[in-house]
Motif scaffolding. Structure first.
Motif, short mmCIF file in Angstrom:
data_model
loop_
_atom_site.label_atom_id
_atom_site.label_comp_id
_atom_site.label_asym_id
_atom_site.label_seq_id
_atom_site.Cartn_x
_atom_site.Cartn_y
_atom_site.Cartn_z
N ARG A 28 3.67 -9.13 -11.27
CA ARG A 28 4.88 -8.33 -11.27
C ARG A 28 4.51 -6.89 -10.93
NH1 ARG A 28 5.59 -8.77 -16.05
NH2 ARG A 28 5.00 -6.72 -16.83
N SER A 29 5.13 -6.34 -9.88
CA SER A 29 4.85 -4.97 -9.47
C SER A 29 5.33 -3.99 -10.52
CB SER A 29 5.53 -4.65 -8.15
OG SER A 29 4.99 -5.42 -7.12
N GLU A 30 4.51 -2.97 -10.81
CA GLU A 30 4.95 -1.86 -11.63
C GLU A 30 5.12 -0.66 -10.73
OE1 GLU A 30 2.53 -1.05 -14.97
OE2 GLU A 30 2.43 -3.12 -15.60
N HIS A 31 5.88 0.29 -11.19
CA HIS A 31 6.09 1.51 -10.41
C HIS A 31 5.38 2.67 -11.09
CE1 HIS A 31 9.41 -1.06 -9.16
NE2 HIS A 31 9.44 -0.34 -8.05
N VAL A 32 4.81 3.56 -10.28
CA VAL A 32 4.28 4.81 -10.79
C VAL A 32 5.13 5.92 -10.21
CG1 VAL A 32 2.40 6.45 -10.49
CG2 VAL A 32 1.93 4.16 -11.24
N LEU A 37 -3.72 -3.17 5.11
CA LEU A 37 -2.95 -4.40 4.95
C LEU A 37 -2.99 -4.92 3.52
CD1 LEU A 37 -3.63 -6.47 8.21
CD2 LEU A 37 -1.61 -5.14 7.60
N LEU A 38 -4.12 -4.74 2.87
CA LEU A 38 -4.24 -5.17 1.47
C LEU A 38 -3.18 -4.48 0.61
CD1 LEU A 38 -5.80 -6.62 -0.83
CD2 LEU A 38 -7.29 -4.61 -0.93
N GLN A 39 -3.05 -3.18 0.78
CA GLN A 39 -2.06 -2.45 0.01
C GLN A 39 -0.65 -2.88 0.38
OE1 GLN A 39 -2.83 1.63 -0.57
NE2 GLN A 39 -0.74 2.14 -1.19
N LEU A 40 -0.41 -3.12 1.66
CA LEU A 40 0.90 -3.57 2.12
C LEU A 40 1.25 -4.92 1.51
CD1 LEU A 40 3.40 -3.38 3.96
CD2 LEU A 40 1.99 -4.32 5.81
N TYR A 41 0.30 -5.87 1.53
CA TYR A 41 0.57 -7.20 0.98
C TYR A 41 0.75 -7.16 -0.53
CZ TYR A 41 -0.73 -9.12 5.55
OH TYR A 41 -0.79 -9.44 6.89
N TRP A 42 0.06 -6.23 -1.18
CA TRP A 42 0.23 -6.09 -2.62
C TRP A 42 1.70 -5.85 -2.95
CZ3 TRP A 42 -0.96 -6.43 -7.53
CH2 TRP A 42 -0.34 -5.59 -8.45
N GLN A 43 2.36 -5.07 -2.11
CA GLN A 43 3.74 -4.70 -2.39
C GLN A 43 4.76 -5.68 -1.82
OE1 GLN A 43 4.69 -0.61 -1.71
NE2 GLN A 43 3.56 -0.16 -3.56
N THR A 44 4.35 -6.47 -0.84
CA THR A 44 5.36 -7.29 -0.16
C THR A 44 5.13 -8.78 -0.27
OG1 THR A 44 4.13 -7.09 1.93
CG2 THR A 44 5.86 -5.45 1.50
N ASN A 45 3.89 -9.25 -0.21
CA ASN A 45 3.62 -10.68 -0.24
C ASN A 45 2.20 -10.93 -0.72
OD1 ASN A 45 3.41 -13.43 0.13
ND2 ASN A 45 4.32 -13.45 2.17
N HIS A 102 -8.87 -1.54 -5.89
CA HIS A 102 -7.56 -2.18 -5.81
C HIS A 102 -7.57 -3.55 -6.49
CE1 HIS A 102 -3.58 -2.68 -3.98
NE2 HIS A 102 -3.89 -3.95 -4.03
N LEU A 103 -8.62 -4.32 -6.23
CA LEU A 103 -8.71 -5.65 -6.82
C LEU A 103 -8.89 -5.58 -8.33
CD1 LEU A 103 -10.97 -7.39 -4.13
CD2 LEU A 103 -8.49 -7.59 -4.42
N ILE A 104 -9.63 -4.57 -8.79
CA ILE A 104 -9.78 -4.37 -10.23
C ILE A 104 -8.43 -4.09 -10.86
CG2 ILE A 104 -10.62 -2.71 -11.97
CD1 ILE A 104 -13.25 -2.61 -10.40
N TYR A 105 -7.65 -3.24 -10.22
CA TYR A 105 -6.34 -2.91 -10.76
C TYR A 105 -5.44 -4.14 -10.83
CZ TYR A 105 -1.70 -1.15 -11.38
OH TYR A 105 -0.44 -0.97 -11.86
N THR A 106 -5.45 -4.95 -9.78
CA THR A 106 -4.57 -6.12 -9.75
C THR A 106 -4.89 -7.08 -10.88
OG1 THR A 106 -6.00 -7.29 -8.18
CG2 THR A 106 -4.22 -5.99 -7.26
#
Length: 616
Positions: free
Chosen positions: A14-18, A282-290, A315-319
């Motif tokens: 589930r995406s969170e917002h900052v 692209l990794l960041q883009l896919y995190w937010q979209t797919n 990024h992967l650690i955060y996910t």
């Protein structure tokens, strides 16, 4: 290492917002706020640089107090939706939206910032756009930079003209330094004006990197549509790797998946060799979209023999950490160590916050101590600001006090340190200390051009439900003519709504929209729309809906659903509502379809009622 790809299959998160409060350079407009009613190994470098300066580096994030931390500030830039429907191209004389004046403390922060820059949890290489190169300036270039920052926004090019007219030389190195520093300070409009001056007065110096940076700045300030129109004007011989990489970042920031993938594939077809940075975009883009595409992306990256860098790993650690997968997070950390990659303070902070969320406070505290030792050894002053936040997260008031005393020993303290301290004391429920820190900042002689500190203290009041104090403070913000940021606006609106003053919230939002500054957040409009929907107030719900769409928030199911709820509550048929959705290129989902059936029933009821009233 590539076990990471297998673990990426679990990224159904589930995406969170900052919600980050930007520095004064990021403000668009300086209109006076009226009194509130009683309310972004290969044959190319993995960065887009112009003889040494990079495209935009984010600095000084003051994270909004009380809001859950998430992935960066999302990919969106300052204007990813703005001006999207305009047909005109970018005139050389077309000024970007006006930025606020900048204080001495902001200039000091730009000039003194460490080479690593400052990051917030989840911030990726893409959000800061491109890896930085070392760009040094001499005394002359620093003086010109100060003049550009201090001058009236519309006088930037005239200021450069006067500098040259006074007999000062302006060489490539100095131009690089100035644009680099302006971008570090998020003064994108001023940076674009300097580039426009360079293009008009010294076009022989203009190169592919300049076009790439200009393309990035236009995207940030005007939106992706106008950036693409500018791309069409770039000479074909200048459309190299750097320009295409910039387009990839622009589309990623705007969350345009199809276009980003097309640019990525065209770069390969054109013979450009991808680097890790391109995959990070692209990794960041896919995190937010797919998120389901992340595993395949990592597989493709492995196929090109590209290894993840620290940005990818962060990024992967955060996910993993954000969903509490501590085992998966620690496996990634072990992979980093096995690859002999040095973790940075961003990694430490992200790990610590993940441990805190999961309740592993001892592990978190060990990482915080490691971060403090590292920052102290390297002399990274911004690391102390991170520590204020982290120590507050684990309830260590004495350590917050100790770190602040260390900060207080600095020869000069910018407002961002005070902002961090206010937020930290707010987390610790020390309202009086938060207020005292605010007063100390006001008495420190800092000329604030940013509303961040006001927003921080206001956020403390709202978090602790001190709504009367919040209401009084809103008036103080207005009386002091403090620029209203979207985040501040959102907090003020929430204050009014918590007090039950929907009409005052509505009036304040309308006033902010008329000021033509940065548009309020989508969620701000929705908060008021939901209140009117709950009351069945169709007229005011329609007014807010129109205001929302006129500010560029079109084609969203949620706003249509909220509006339709108002009709349901009022037991009133919504004539032509489905056609309105079709015009907005939307198709009703299952929930809205069911709601439409309900409102259509009201039409039949009215017809039956009217017919029963006819005389026999």
């Amino acid at each position: 290492m590539w076990a990471l790809r297998r673990s990426a299959n679990q990224f159904k998160i589930r995406s969170e917002h900052v919600y980050a409060l930007r520095s004064a350079a990021n403000l668009l407009g300086s209109s006076k706020c009226n009194e509130v009613p009683s309310g972004e190994e290969s044959n190319h470098e993995c960065s887009v640089q112009a003889h040494g300066y990079s495209i935009g580096r984010s600095i000084s994030f003051a994270v909004y107090p009380g809001i859950p931390r998430g992935f960066a500030s999302q990919v969106t830039g300052s204007a990813d939706k703005k001006e999207e429907n305009k047909d005109e191209g970018l005139s050389e004389l077309d000024l970007p939206p006006e930025e606020a004046s900048v204080s001495d403390s902001d200039i000091n922060e730009v000039l003194d910032l460490g080479s690593e820059g400052e990051v917030s949890e989840g911030e990726s290489q893409v959000e800061s756009d491109f890896p930085e190169a070392e760009v040094e300036g001499d005394g002359a270039s620093k003086r010109l930079l100060a003049d550009i920052i201090h001058c009236s926004y519309k006088d930037v090019q005239a200021t450069v003209d006067k500098w040259v007219g006074d007999g000062n030389d302006l060489n490539r190195k100095e131009v690089n330094y100035i644009i680099h520093q302006l971008q570090r300070g998020r003064m994108y409009g001023r940076a674009l004006q300097v580039l426009n001056w360079l293009f008009a007065k010294k076009s022989s110096m203009f190169n592919e990197s300049d076009h790439a940076i200009r393309l990035n700045l236009i995207s940030r300030l005007y939106g992706i549509t106008r950036a693409e129109k500018y791309f069409q004007t770039i000479p074909s011989e200048m459309r190299g790797y750097k320009v295409h990489q910039t387009r990839l970042v622009n589309f990623s920031r705007a969350k345009r998946v199809k276009q980003a993938e097309e640019v990525f594939n065209k770069m390969k077809i054109a013979g450009f060799t991808h680097c890790t940075f391109d995959y990070n975009a692209l990794l960041q883009l896919y995190w937010q979209t797919n998120k389901r595409k992340i595993s395949e992306l990592l597989k493709k990256m492995e196929g090109e023999n590209l290894k993840p860098d620290i940005f990818t790993y962060n990024h992967l650690i955060y996910t993993k950490g954000v969903v509490g997968d501590i085992v998966g997070m620690e496996q990634i950390l072990e992979t980093i160590k096995a690859e002999d990659i040095q973790i940075d303070n961003q990694t430490r902070a992200t790990l610590a916050r993940s441990y805190i969320r999961a309740g592993y406070l001892e592990k978190a505290e060990a990482l915080i101590k490691e971060l403090e030792d590292n920052a102290t050894a390297k002399g990274e002053s911004y690391g102390l600001k991170i520590l204020l936040d982290l120590y507050a997260d684990i309830g260590k008031a004495s350590d917050v006090e100790r770190v602040w005393n260390a900060i207080n020993s600095f020869p000069k303290i910018s407002h961002s340190y005070y902002v961090a301290a206010i937020s930290a004391w707010g987390k610790l429920d020390e309202i009086e200390k938060a207020e005292s820190m605010f007063e100390k900042m006001l008495n420190s002689g800092i000329k604030l051009a940013s509303p961040n500190a006001y927003s921080a203290l206001l956020g403390v009041y709202v978090k602790h439900k001190l709504f009367l104090k919040a209401k009084e403070f809103v008036k103080q913000i207005s009386d002091n003519q403090i620029m209203i940021q979207p985040s501040t606006c959102d907090t003020i609106i929430k204050t009014y709504l918590e007090l039950g003053d929907v009409e005052k919230a509505d009036a304040f939002l309308l006033k902010i929209c008329k000021l033509k500054q940065k548009r309020p957040y989508y969620r701000t409009f929705i908060a008021i729309l939901e209140k009117y929907a709950e009351k069945g107030d169709i007229a005011n719900a329609e007014k807010i809906f129109d205001n929302l769409t006129s500010n560029g928030y079109r084609g969203r199911l949620q706003s249509h659903e909220c509006l339709l709820q108002a009709y349901l509550k009022a037991h009133t048929p919504a004539h032509g509502f489905k056609e309105r959705m079709v015009a907005a290129k939307l198709r009703p989902n299952e929930k809205i379809s069911a709601m439409l059936k309900q409102v259509n029933a009201f039409k039949k009821e009215r017809l039956q009622s009217n017919s029963s009233d006819l005389p026999d």
